[in-house]
Scaffold this motif. Structure first.
Motif, PDB file in Angstrom:
ATOM      1  N   SER A   2      -2.018  -1.614   6.311  1.00 30.72           N
ATOM      2  CA  SER A   2      -1.462  -1.769   4.969  1.00 30.72           C
ATOM      3  C   SER A   2       0.048  -1.964   5.050  1.00 30.72           C
ATOM      4  N   ARG A   3       0.565  -2.807   4.164  1.00 26.18           N
ATOM      5  CA  ARG A   3       1.998  -3.083   4.103  1.00 26.18           C
ATOM      6  C   ARG A   3       2.607  -2.367   2.910  1.00 26.18           C
ATOM      7  N   GLN A  44       3.603 -14.645  -0.527  1.00 19.06           N
ATOM      8  CA  GLN A  44       2.222 -14.315  -0.196  1.00 19.06           C
ATOM      9  C   GLN A  44       2.102 -13.681   1.184  1.00 19.06           C
ATOM     10  N   ARG A  47       3.768  -9.982   0.897  1.00 18.18           N
ATOM     11  CA  ARG A  47       3.502  -9.194  -0.315  1.00 18.18           C
ATOM     12  C   ARG A  47       2.900  -7.843   0.061  1.00 18.18           C
ATOM     13  N   PRO A  48       3.461  -6.752  -0.420  1.00 22.16           N
ATOM     14  CA  PRO A  48       2.996  -5.419  -0.021  1.00 22.16           C
ATOM     15  C   PRO A  48       1.690  -5.028  -0.704  1.00 22.16           C
ATOM     16  N   ASP A  49       1.017  -4.045  -0.101  1.00 20.21           N
ATOM     17  CA  ASP A  49      -0.176  -3.453  -0.712  1.00 20.21           C
ATOM     18  C   ASP A  49       0.202  -2.308  -1.640  1.00 20.21           C
ATOM     19  N   LEU A  50       1.407  -1.773  -1.452  1.00 18.02           N
ATOM     20  CA  LEU A  50       1.884  -0.649  -2.257  1.00 18.02           C
ATOM     21  C   LEU A  50       3.398  -0.675  -2.296  1.00 18.02           C
ATOM     22  N   TYR A  73       1.914  -8.331 -11.506  1.00 14.35           N
ATOM     23  CA  TYR A  73       1.286  -7.703 -10.343  1.00 14.35           C
ATOM     24  C   TYR A  73       0.615  -6.379 -10.696  1.00 14.35           C
ATOM     25  N   LEU A  75      -0.424  -4.211  -8.076  1.00 12.43           N
ATOM     26  CA  LEU A  75      -0.396  -3.338  -6.918  1.00 12.43           C
ATOM     27  C   LEU A  75       0.041  -1.926  -7.317  1.00 12.43           C
ATOM     28  N   LEU A 118      -3.818   4.046  -1.808  1.00 10.40           N
ATOM     29  CA  LEU A 118      -4.489   2.975  -1.063  1.00 10.40           C
ATOM     30  C   LEU A 118      -5.999   3.192  -1.033  1.00 10.40           C
ATOM     31  N   ASN A 121      -7.631   2.084  -4.198  1.00 13.22           N
ATOM     32  CA  ASN A 121      -7.585   0.634  -4.388  1.00 13.22           C
ATOM     33  C   ASN A 121      -8.495  -0.096  -3.414  1.00 13.22           C
TER      34      ASN A 121
END
Length: 228
Positions: A2-3, A44, A47-50, A73, A75, A118, A121
């Protein structure tokens, strides 16, 4: 992996939190102003997950940044701020934050909140759920009232899903906190109340025939289908 994007003008704190989260297996980017953060959300590739977003920043502050990013967004966003008063938490949640932590906080506590967001989600089993004029598509994390799509944050969708799955039944506030926020209910915690308030507004705005969310003082909430 995860980013995570940390947005804070405190460079020392960014370095500390980034190093800690990287050791826990996350890819971490940092930004020190809202413009840089919003630009990265448009990319893209990165782009972070959180997003971990500080409230007090020079120029456009975290609340204005949150207001803008929520236009596009979904997120999860954890607000992080030295302003830990209840009213500031409520404002952040009303603008669409998923969770809120006051500075100073332990990196381990932040890590727990990150993992919780996370986890909630993660993909949900597919299948349509119909409650009156409300239709939920869990696999796509989308909800419709009278076929009008609702713009929901992750926490709001999970709250609505939990209530819809138990339509007509009282759902305890502690249960909703675990489902929607991925953590235990804390003393004087109004996070779920704020999320429910936003949900009520969005449901009524979409259709007068939407199911309504009723509160049971000191207990929780129940989703009631509008009479035909």
């Amino acid at each position: 992996m995860s980013r995570i994007l940390i947005v804070d003008d405190d460079r020392a704190l960014c370095s500390l939190l980034a190093e800690y989260l990287q050791r826990e297996g996350f890819v971490v980017d940092v930004a020190h102003d809202s413009e840089t953060a919003l630009a990265q959300l448009q990319n893209q590739t990165t782009r972070p997950d959180l997003l971990i977003l500080d409230v007090m920043m020079p120029g456009r502050d975290g609340l204005d940044t949150l207001r803008e990013l929520r236009l596009q967004y979904r997120l999860p966003v954890i607000m992080l701020s030295a302003r830990g008063e209840a009213v500031d938490r409520v404002i952040g949640l009303e603008l669409g934050a998923d969770d809120y932590l006051a500075k100073p906080c332990l990196p381990r506590e932040l890590l727990a909140r990150v993992r919780a967001q996370l986890r909630r989600n993660a993909p949900i089993a597919a299948g349509t759920l119909q409650v009156g004029s409300l239709r939920l598509e869990p696999g796509e994390r989308r909800a419709y009232a009278e076929e009008r799509e609702l713009s929901l944050t992750g926490a709001e969708f999970l709250l609505l899903l939990a209530l819809a799955q138990r339509a007509g039944e009282l759902v305890d506030k502690a249960v909703l906190t675990r489902i929607a926020l991925g953590r235990e209910l804390e003393r004087f915690d109004r996070s779920v109340d704020v999320h429910v308030s936003r949900l009520r507004h969005k449901l009524m705005e979409a259709s007068a025939q939407s199911p309504r969310i009723e509160s049971v003082r000191g207990a929780g909430y129940v989703l009631l289908v509008a009479a035909a």
